[in-house]
Write a protein that holds these residues in place. Structure first.
Motif, PDB file in Angstrom:
ATOM      1  N   GLY A  32      32.073   0.167  -1.326  1.00 20.22           N
ATOM      2  CA  GLY A  32      31.637   0.486   0.022  1.00 20.22           C
ATOM      3  C   GLY A  32      31.593  -0.737   0.912  1.00 20.22           C
ATOM      4  O   GLY A  32      31.049  -0.725   1.988  1.00 20.22           O
ATOM      5  N   SER A  33      32.191  -1.828   0.475  1.00 20.21           N
ATOM      6  CA  SER A  33      32.132  -3.061   1.251  1.00 20.21           C
ATOM      7  C   SER A  33      33.511  -3.462   1.756  1.00 20.21           C
ATOM      8  O   SER A  33      34.348  -3.923   0.983  1.00 20.21           O
ATOM      9  N   GLY A  37      36.321  -6.150   0.229  1.00 20.07           N
ATOM     10  CA  GLY A  37      37.728  -5.759   0.118  1.00 20.07           C
ATOM     11  C   GLY A  37      38.653  -6.739   0.820  1.00 20.07           C
ATOM     12  O   GLY A  37      39.715  -7.099   0.303  1.00 20.07           O
ATOM     13  N   ILE A  38      38.247  -7.211   2.010  1.00 16.74           N
ATOM     14  CA  ILE A  38      39.044  -8.189   2.757  1.00 16.74           C
ATOM     15  C   ILE A  38      39.099  -9.504   1.991  1.00 16.74           C
ATOM     16  O   ILE A  38      40.175 -10.091   1.813  1.00 16.74           O
ATOM     17  N   SER A  39      37.954  -9.981   1.530  1.00 19.07           N
ATOM     18  CA  SER A  39      37.915 -11.238   0.768  1.00 19.07           C
ATOM     19  C   SER A  39      38.810 -11.147  -0.462  1.00 19.07           C
ATOM     20  O   SER A  39      39.615 -12.049  -0.728  1.00 19.07           O
ATOM     21  N   VAL A 112      43.106  -2.461   4.005  1.00 19.72           N
ATOM     22  CA  VAL A 112      41.688  -2.494   3.632  1.00 19.72           C
ATOM     23  C   VAL A 112      40.801  -1.980   4.762  1.00 19.72           C
ATOM     24  O   VAL A 112      39.858  -1.236   4.518  1.00 19.72           O
ATOM     25  N   THR A 113      41.100  -2.367   5.999  1.00 20.32           N
ATOM     26  CA  THR A 113      40.222  -2.026   7.122  1.00 20.32           C
ATOM     27  C   THR A 113      40.526  -0.670   7.744  1.00 20.32           C
ATOM     28  O   THR A 113      39.676  -0.115   8.439  1.00 20.32           O
ATOM     29  N   GLU A 142      36.993   0.647   9.520  1.00 20.47           N
ATOM     30  CA  GLU A 142      36.414   1.891   9.028  1.00 20.47           C
ATOM     31  C   GLU A 142      35.452   1.582   7.893  1.00 20.47           C
ATOM     32  O   GLU A 142      35.621   0.608   7.185  1.00 20.47           O
ATOM     33  N   GLY A 143      34.455   2.390   7.728  1.00 17.46           N
ATOM     34  CA  GLY A 143      33.539   2.230   6.611  1.00 17.46           C
ATOM     35  C   GLY A 143      32.452   1.198   6.821  1.00 17.46           C
ATOM     36  O   GLY A 143      31.750   0.843   5.907  1.00 17.46           O
TER      37      GLY A 143
END
Length: 144
Positions: A32-33, A37-39, A112-113, A142-143
């Motif tokens: 949920g992060s 996910g980006i990192s 991811v985003t 999103e999210g």
């Protein structure tokens, strides 16, 4: 990497590997992060492209702005050049390489985003060893 032989002015480009974004997207879904996910996507892409990746990454999101700080990840060649005082040469190479693979990096971030990357900038400093990845998205991820 490939060159576009039909356009002598075209720079090098790297193919996008969908597994990288898919793996990072699963991490974002599972935890949920989006920041994580980006990192993870950036660390994975850097490892894939450079053969060595950052040892630490932290992502900050403010509305549609994404800022990631990556620690470590210089190759042995780059460390040797820096020790020889060739900081600018390493910086120039890194920035040019980032331009060449920007489609790979921005596609991973878009996956991811769930947003389109409108602008992307990369920068590196050596003391301390940090890379900065900055993205402007078309809307907040999103999210979040």
């Amino acid at each position: 990497m490939q060159n576009n032989a039909s356009d002598p002015n075209a720079g090098p480009s790297a193919d996008f590997v969908p597994e990288v974004a898919e793996r990072a997207d699963r991490v974002a879904d599972e935890t949920g992060s989006v920041r994580l996910g980006i990192s993870n996507a950036l660390v994975t892409v850097k490892k894939q492209l450079y053969g060595k990746g950052p040892v630490k990454a932290k992502t900050y999101i403010n509305d549609n702005y994404v800022f990631t700080v990556l620690e470590g990840g210089l190759t042995r060649n780059e460390e040797t050049m820096i020790s020889a005082g060739q900081h600018q040469l390493v910086r120039d190479y890194r920035l040019r390489f980032q331009e060449a693979v920007s489609d790979t990096i921005t596609t991973a971030i878009e996956e991811v985003t769930g947003r389109k990357v409108l602008a992307y900038h990369s920068q590196i400093v050596f003391e301390p060893d940090r890379a900065f990845e900055i993205f402007v998205l078309d809307a907040a991820p999103e999210g979040r």
